[in-house]
Structures are given as C-alpha cells and as structure tokens.
Design a protein around this motif. Structure first.
Motif, short mmCIF file in Angstrom:
data_model
loop_
_atom_site.label_atom_id
_atom_site.label_comp_id
_atom_site.label_asym_id
_atom_site.label_seq_id
_atom_site.Cartn_x
_atom_site.Cartn_y
_atom_site.Cartn_z
N ARG A 97 1.11 -0.82 -0.03
CA ARG A 97 0.42 0.39 0.12
C ARG A 97 1.39 1.51 0.19
O ARG A 97 1.64 1.35 0.96
N ARG A 98 0.68 2.54 -0.75
CA ARG A 98 1.17 3.80 -0.55
C ARG A 98 0.13 4.83 -1.10
O ARG A 98 -1.13 4.12 -1.05
N ASP A 99 0.69 5.93 -0.18
CA ASP A 99 -0.37 6.70 -0.07
C ASP A 99 0.03 7.86 -1.70
O ASP A 99 0.98 7.26 -2.49
N ILE A 100 -1.21 8.22 -2.24
CA ILE A 100 -1.65 9.00 -3.52
C ILE A 100 -2.33 10.30 -3.44
O ILE A 100 -2.87 10.44 -2.18
N MET A 116 -12.66 3.16 -4.85
CA MET A 116 -13.21 2.89 -4.07
C MET A 116 -12.78 4.56 -3.31
O MET A 116 -12.89 5.04 -3.25
N ALA A 117 -14.28 4.58 -3.05
CA ALA A 117 -15.19 5.77 -1.76
C ALA A 117 -16.07 5.77 -1.14
O ALA A 117 -16.27 4.49 -1.14
N HIS A 118 -15.87 6.15 -0.05
CA HIS A 118 -16.69 5.98 1.57
C HIS A 118 -17.80 7.00 1.62
O HIS A 118 -17.98 8.25 0.02
N GLY A 119 -18.96 6.67 1.45
CA GLY A 119 -19.91 7.16 2.00
C GLY A 119 -19.97 8.85 2.80
O GLY A 119 -19.25 9.11 3.20
N ALA A 123 -7.38 -11.18 -4.18
CA ALA A 123 -7.51 -11.90 -5.28
C ALA A 123 -6.99 -11.20 -6.36
O ALA A 123 -7.91 -11.68 -7.55
N GLY A 124 -5.82 -10.36 -6.14
CA GLY A 124 -5.37 -10.15 -7.77
C GLY A 124 -5.61 -8.53 -8.26
O GLY A 124 -6.07 -8.89 -9.92
N LEU A 125 -6.73 -7.75 -7.31
CA LEU A 125 -7.04 -6.59 -7.73
C LEU A 125 -6.52 -5.83 -7.29
O LEU A 125 -6.44 -5.49 -6.16
N ASN A 126 -6.18 -4.69 -8.18
CA ASN A 126 -5.43 -3.39 -7.60
C ASN A 126 -6.37 -2.31 -6.61
O ASN A 126 -7.96 -2.92 -7.21
N ALA A 127 -6.47 -1.84 -5.77
CA ALA A 127 -7.70 -1.08 -5.07
C ALA A 127 -7.10 0.33 -5.16
O ALA A 127 -6.09 0.78 -4.71
N LEU A 128 -8.24 1.22 -5.76
CA LEU A 128 -6.99 2.62 -5.02
C LEU A 128 -8.37 3.52 -3.66
O LEU A 128 -9.79 3.50 -5.16
N VAL A 129 -8.35 3.65 -3.28
CA VAL A 129 -9.25 4.49 -2.37
C VAL A 129 -8.90 6.19 -2.11
O VAL A 129 -7.26 5.88 -2.33
N PHE A 130 -9.78 6.57 -1.69
CA PHE A 130 -9.63 8.38 -0.96
C PHE A 130 -10.50 8.32 -0.47
O PHE A 130 -11.53 8.22 -0.85
N ASP A 131 -10.36 9.47 -0.25
CA ASP A 131 -11.55 10.20 0.78
C ASP A 131 -11.84 10.95 -0.15
O ASP A 131 -11.19 12.02 -0.96
N ASN A 132 -13.76 11.48 -0.35
CA ASN A 132 -14.11 12.72 -0.90
C ASN A 132 -13.32 14.23 -0.55
O ASN A 132 -12.65 14.27 0.88
N ARG A 133 -13.92 14.89 -1.89
CA ARG A 133 -13.09 16.47 -1.21
C ARG A 133 -14.02 16.98 -0.46
O ARG A 133 -15.09 16.25 0.09
N ASN A 134 -13.20 17.40 0.47
CA ASN A 134 -13.92 18.66 1.98
C ASN A 134 -13.98 17.54 3.34
O ASN A 134 -14.32 17.99 4.07
N ARG A 192 -14.80 9.98 -11.76
CA ARG A 192 -14.14 9.50 -12.80
C ARG A 192 -12.89 10.53 -12.51
O ARG A 192 -12.02 9.89 -13.10
N HIS A 193 -12.76 11.80 -11.80
CA HIS A 193 -11.70 11.79 -11.95
C HIS A 193 -10.15 10.85 -11.21
O HIS A 193 -8.97 10.79 -11.94
N ALA A 194 -10.46 9.54 -10.06
CA ALA A 194 -9.67 8.58 -9.62
C ALA A 194 -9.74 7.68 -11.16
O ALA A 194 -8.57 6.80 -10.40
#
Length: 299
Positions: free
Chosen positions: A3-6, A34-37, A56-67, A89-91
């Motif tokens: 895992r790395r920070d992006i 992925m992002a949260h609710g 399971a062999g999948l990359n995952a890109l997780v980000f915090d929503n703006r604000n 869509r930007h992600a």
C-alpha cells in the motif's frame, strides 16, 4: 500486497488516498476504485475491503472525498453528490495513468451514499467494466421521507432557505451534526445504528472523522436520485447489495430500484442492518464483491 499513499488532481482540488497493489500481479492488473459514504473517511474500514480485493489479484485505489479527511477542498464538511460523482471519474482517470493498472479492466465499488454514486458513474462512464453497490442510497427524496417525520419536513425546508440566504449574504455555512444520540434531535443521519457506528468507529480507527456536515449537504442529499440512472448501467455488470434490515437506506427502496436495472445484474441480500456490512457481516459483503470483480474483470 503493498500500500502506498497517493494524491491526484480533481479540477484543482487535490484528493488523497491509498493504492493497493494486487497480490501476484505481473504487469498491469484489474483495478477497483473506491470511496466512502456520507461524511465517512477512508479509515472507516475501506482498508479492509481493499485488502480483500488485493489478495484476490485486484489493485484497489481508495480516496477520501473532497472536503473530508486527507483530501483538500472547501467548504470543509460539505457533501455535493455531483462533485463526488465527478471525483470518481477523476480517480478513474488517474488510475489509468499508473503502470500497475490495466485501463480496460476498471471496476468501481461504493457503499451507502457512494453506493448511489457508483450507479451514476457506471451509467455514464463506459470505462467502468463492473460495479458493486453496497447498502446504497437510491433515492434522496424517498430516503428523506423515510427518515424525517412528515410534520418536520417543512421545518427542514425553512432551514435550507434561511441558510441559502445567509450564505448569499456572506455568512459561513450552517452546520448540522451527522449523528446524535437522540434520533429525534436534529442530525443528518437520525438513526440509533448510525450514532453507534460513527462514534465507535471514530474512536477505534478514524480520528479525522468529524461529527458535522454543512446543512446544505442535507439539502443536496434530498435532491439526488441515483436510481434514475439504473436502466442505463447495462451492459456493465451490476451487483446490488442491500442489507436485510436497513433502516438508514431502507431495504425496500433498494430492492424496488433493482427492478429498474437491466441485465447483467445480481441482487445479493446482506445479513443485518446498514452498518453490519463493515464489521460483523464483512465476509458476507466483501466476498461477493470480490468474486464479482474477479469474474467480470478477469482476463
């Protein structure tokens, strides 16, 4: 798995998160964005889902929503659903620039409010090749009327109008708690299970979460109708996962909305209530999502 920070640009706002590299990948691999609710930050169990997908062999890109959380943006604690849709869509765009990512095998995962976002994104962005929507908001008006007593609704609308005028005159945004111990007190998510989960998860693993959002966030929530996009997701494969006894995003609304989607699609009923998916029911929610992505994003 590593895992790395992006961080990446979203129309002038820097969004931050994590990138999980798929286990055993040699070359570009399928990737889940992925992002949260509503008001939640990535530390509120998104790491556990990303780890399951990576194993399971999948990359995952997780980000915090703006604000929110580690991401920039203002006003702080304001949730604009359409801005969050654009940020998915930007992600995706950012993901396609990474050497680890196969741009032709992108999936999206969302839960609760972001469970609604992924329905919209899957319908309008054909870069998405599979979508999983967990305990989603499908109708802002339907949800608002399910959570707020009918005799309270006019009072809410008066508050929205007063806040709009105050902001026009240069005042700071009015704020409202996300949750309150008293479900009849003013809050954005007025259910006892919301209060328990947010306060407990904040103490346990998410110190950056704040128990407030702008009042306008609640108004924008009532205007948002993700279910109207369901007929247009096809032919992208859709897995919709309502909880059996969801009182926050009511089960019956999600099951009724499922009928509007076209094939290929699958309905998976999760055990328990809205927040059980993250902890007690984690295997029941993460397993079908993982399998759906593996099935539809595999070479």
């Amino acid at each position: 798995m590593t895992r790395r920070d992006i961080e990446f640009d979203a129309e002038g706002v820097t969004l931050r998160g994590w990138f999980y590299t798929a286990d055993g990948a040699s070359g570009a691999a399928p990737t889940v964005v992925m992002a949260h609710g509503f008001s939640a930050v990535k530390e509120m169990y998104l790491d556990t889902y990303a780890e399951s997908f990576a194993a399971a062999g999948l990359n995952a890109l997780v980000f915090d929503n703006r604000n929110f959380g580690a991401s920039d943006g203002s006003p702080r604690q304001e949730i604009d659903p359409w801005a969050q849709v654009r940020d998915y869509r930007h992600a995706i765009t950012y993901a396609t620039t990474l050497p680890e990512v196969d741009a032709d095998r992108i999936g999206i995962w969302g839960s609760s409010y972001s469970g609604g976002h992924v329905l919209v994104v899957a319908a309008i962005d054909r870069r998405v090749k599979a979508v999983v929507s967990q305990v989603p908001l499908v109708s802002g008006q339907g949800n608002f009327r399910a959570l707020v007593r009918a005799d309270f609704i006019d009072g809410f609308r008066s508050q929205f109008d007063a806040d709009r005028l105050a902001r026009f005159q240069g005042d700071p945004p009015a704020m409202v708690p996300v949750v309150d111990e008293d479900p009849l007190a003013p809050s954005a998510l007025p259910t006892p299970d919301s209060y328990r989960w947010f306060t407990e998860t904040h103490k346990l693993r998410a110190p950056s979460w704040r128990n407030e959002v702008t009042l306008r966030s609640v108004e924008m929530f009532t205007e948002y109708e993700p279910a109207s996009y369901l007929p247009y997701i096809s032919p992208t494969p859709l897995l919709l996962m309502p909880a059996q006894n969801d009182v926050l995003t009511p089960t019956h609304l999600t099951i009724a909305a499922y009928e509007q989607a076209r094939q290929p699609k699958k309905l998976q009923i999760l055990p328990g209530g809205h927040f059980d998916a993250y902890v007690r029911g984690f295997e029941a929610s993460s397993g079908p999502a993982r399998d759906w992505f593996v099935e539809h994003l595999a070479p």
